[in-house]
Design a protein around this motif. Sequence first.
Motif, PDB file in Angstrom:
ATOM      1  N   LYS A   1      51.910 -59.318   6.587  1.00  0.00           N
ATOM      2  CA  LYS A   1      52.088 -58.366   5.481  1.00  0.00           C
ATOM      3  C   LYS A   1      50.704 -57.883   5.026  1.00  0.00           C
ATOM      4  O   LYS A   1      49.834 -58.695   4.690  1.00  0.00           O
TER       5      LYS A   1
ATOM      6  N   TYR B   1      48.555 -61.190   5.187  1.00  0.00           N
ATOM      7  CA  TYR B   1      49.076 -62.556   5.102  1.00  0.00           C
ATOM      8  C   TYR B   1      50.412 -62.550   5.827  1.00  0.00           C
ATOM      9  O   TYR B   1      51.314 -61.815   5.436  1.00  0.00           O
TER      10      TYR B   1
ATOM     11  N   ARG C   1      48.497 -53.915 -10.967  1.00  0.00           N
ATOM     12  CA  ARG C   1      49.620 -54.812 -11.283  1.00  0.00           C
ATOM     13  C   ARG C   1      49.426 -56.152 -10.589  1.00  0.00           C
ATOM     14  O   ARG C   1      48.670 -56.248  -9.623  1.00  0.00           O
ATOM     15  N   SER C   2      50.173 -57.137 -11.056  1.00  0.00           N
ATOM     16  CA  SER C   2      50.161 -58.430 -10.389  1.00  0.00           C
ATOM     17  C   SER C   2      50.574 -58.237  -8.926  1.00  0.00           C
ATOM     18  O   SER C   2      51.562 -57.559  -8.660  1.00  0.00           O
ATOM     19  N   GLY C   3      49.786 -58.796  -8.014  1.00  0.00           N
ATOM     20  CA  GLY C   3      50.106 -58.676  -6.593  1.00  0.00           C
ATOM     21  C   GLY C   3      49.485 -57.453  -5.930  1.00  0.00           C
ATOM     22  O   GLY C   3      49.720 -57.216  -4.743  1.00  0.00           O
ATOM     23  N   SER C   4      48.671 -56.687  -6.682  1.00  0.00           N
ATOM     24  CA  SER C   4      48.096 -55.469  -6.091  1.00  0.00           C
ATOM     25  C   SER C   4      46.924 -55.783  -5.159  1.00  0.00           C
ATOM     26  O   SER C   4      46.485 -54.907  -4.405  1.00  0.00           O
ATOM     27  N   GLY C   5      46.396 -57.001  -5.212  1.00  0.00           N
ATOM     28  CA  GLY C   5      45.353 -57.386  -4.257  1.00  0.00           C
ATOM     29  C   GLY C   5      43.986 -57.615  -4.891  1.00  0.00           C
ATOM     30  O   GLY C   5      42.995 -57.768  -4.168  1.00  0.00           O
ATOM     31  N   LYS C   6      43.910 -57.702  -6.217  1.00  0.00           N
ATOM     32  CA  LYS C   6      42.607 -57.869  -6.878  1.00  0.00           C
ATOM     33  C   LYS C   6      41.943 -59.206  -6.482  1.00  0.00           C
ATOM     34  O   LYS C   6      40.788 -59.220  -6.065  1.00  0.00           O
ATOM     35  N   SER C   7      42.715 -60.300  -6.604  1.00  0.00           N
ATOM     36  CA  SER C   7      42.143 -61.616  -6.250  1.00  0.00           C
ATOM     37  C   SER C   7      41.788 -61.656  -4.772  1.00  0.00           C
ATOM     38  O   SER C   7      40.755 -62.221  -4.386  1.00  0.00           O
ATOM     39  N   THR C   8      42.658 -61.068  -3.958  1.00  0.00           N
ATOM     40  CA  THR C   8      42.400 -61.091  -2.513  1.00  0.00           C
ATOM     41  C   THR C   8      41.091 -60.366  -2.209  1.00  0.00           C
ATOM     42  O   THR C   8      40.304 -60.822  -1.367  1.00  0.00           O
TER      43      THR C   8
ATOM     44  N   VAL D   1      47.955 -56.818   2.767  1.00  0.00           N
ATOM     45  CA  VAL D   1      47.684 -57.084   1.354  1.00  0.00           C
ATOM     46  C   VAL D   1      46.523 -56.222   0.861  1.00  0.00           C
ATOM     47  O   VAL D   1      46.508 -55.771  -0.277  1.00  0.00           O
TER      48      VAL D   1
ATOM     49  N   HIS E   1      43.562 -57.924 -16.620  1.00  0.00           N
ATOM     50  CA  HIS E   1      44.698 -57.118 -17.092  1.00  0.00           C
ATOM     51  C   HIS E   1      44.397 -56.582 -18.490  1.00  0.00           C
ATOM     52  O   HIS E   1      45.246 -55.945 -19.096  1.00  0.00           O
TER      53      HIS E   1
ATOM     54  N   GLU F   1      40.154 -62.734 -12.881  1.00  0.00           N
ATOM     55  CA  GLU F   1      40.999 -62.881 -14.078  1.00  0.00           C
ATOM     56  C   GLU F   1      40.573 -64.076 -14.925  1.00  0.00           C
ATOM     57  O   GLU F   1      41.359 -65.021 -15.123  1.00  0.00           O
TER      58      GLU F   1
END
Length: 508
Positions: A265, A262, A286-293, A267, A454, A422
């Motif tokens: 950066k 993105y 962790r939040s921002g680790s790329g799971k949703s992506t 991801v 999580h 999530e």
Amino acid sequence: MDDFLKYLTFPYLWEGAVIAVQLLVGALAGGILIGFFLALASTSKHWFIRVPVKTYIYLLRGTPVLLQLILLYNVLPEFGLRFSPFTSALLALMINETAFCAEIIRGGIMSTDRDQSMAAQAFGYSRTKEMIHVVIPQALRAILPTMGNETVGLLKSTSLASVVGVNELTMRGQAIVSQNFLFIPVLVASGGIYLILSTLLAGGQWWLEKFYNLDERARRARARLAKLPPEADVMSMQLPKRRWDTQTAAPVLEVDNLCVEYAGKAVLKSLSLTVRRGEVVVLLGRSGSGKSTLLKSILALTPRSSGTIQTEGHFMGSDENGRPLAARHLPANRAKSGIGIVFQHFALFDHLTALENVMSILLRVQGAQPEIARAKAMRALKMVGLQDFAASLPHELSGGQKQRVGIARALAAEPQILLFDEPTSALDPELVREVNQTMRSLAQTGITMIISTHDIAFAAGVADRVVFLQNGALIEEGPPSILQNPKTPAFATFLEHENAAEAQHANA
Ligand SMILES: Nc1ncnc2c1ncn2[C@@H]1O[C@H](COP(=O)(O)OP(=O)(O)OP(=O)(O)O)[C@@H](O)[C@H]1O
């Protein structure tokens, strides 16, 4: 009073009113139609489309319509285009209206929820179907009040047509006055006719607003549902009936060297993952680790810089060499994938009942007959225990119920693989239990599931395999036992942190 009543019913004035209405209807229809495309163009990502359209809107909104009318009437003949005064006035009013309608429609489109658009895309809706079935019905609720004002304003602006000689209502009133000098009764009667017309417009606006009102929709949906015969025709759902040996079953999803960026950066960094038939894979990180992506990339919802994703030979979002598919091929590509998704914030279509939401993929993507779609949707609602809420609109449901409708919507399409992004993190703790229970039952059926969460305790209970992501890279994966015996320090630290947070939450 007698004079006033005489002129209020005077056919000559009403003929002028008919001309005003003709101008209104023509200018409004053209304005809305062209304005709709201008609204889309004004939000284009290509500057060479966006800038000229914005300039056009700026010029038309910023100059008086009277000036535009006179200009058009006098300029067109210079180019050999000779129109009658009526056609010239109609053109001028319509051109002016395109700019205002474009802005009103743009505002309506922008007010619709982006999550719902993304859900429609994820399910394989084409752009046109997304517009017709998701965006426009919701945008209309925001558009109607402003459009009502605009229409009344336009009705009054039709009187400007008299300057180029159109014999409409105002001009006719003036013509009568110039002969009999009865200013007050004639002009008040003309005003009365305008008022009658604008009252009719306000009535139309009231009816349309009522028609698109969510509570009214729910009432109509309940009435429709009550009329249907009891569902003797419930379809049996084609869910897997047994659990495969997930160690040896064939792969159904292969993610190979996936890289996503993105704005420069990274991801997801060369991520590879194979999921076997019937496996329940839980993504932790962790939040921002790329799971949703990762989940969105599986459905080709994010632009990727390299890598391939395939489900049993079907390449998602690219050809077999990883060359991205053109945007116009993506809806069919997604529709064929056999992958369903459940979103963190539900992304239910707000204007549709629970049943209509669950029917949506079947009707709009799979082209099912309405009766079959209804039967399958009722079956899916039953599976999540919400058959009694079929006619409820999303705003009438609790968070947990909304999410179970989201699960039913994905299930009804009989997917091979179900992704959960999530699914419980937007829910209160007591509602988490009901959604987790639904997912646990699904996991027992043998459907392939990838769940981002999580919730470590839930992961331990449901997963065949746990995958840990950090900063977009796959750091560790293995059976649920790795939750007790992590091999990498990064995963150990993550688990420590999550377990401490969980304990703190439980004590609070
Ligand atoms: N549309 C976007 N534009 C720019 N950056 C984005 C976008 N979507 C995600 N990111 C970034 O990508 C990274 C991964 O985000 P992602 O949502 O995949 O994380 P996640 O592990 O699912 O987090 P969470 O558990 O909080 O949902 C984050 O740094 C995020 O800021």
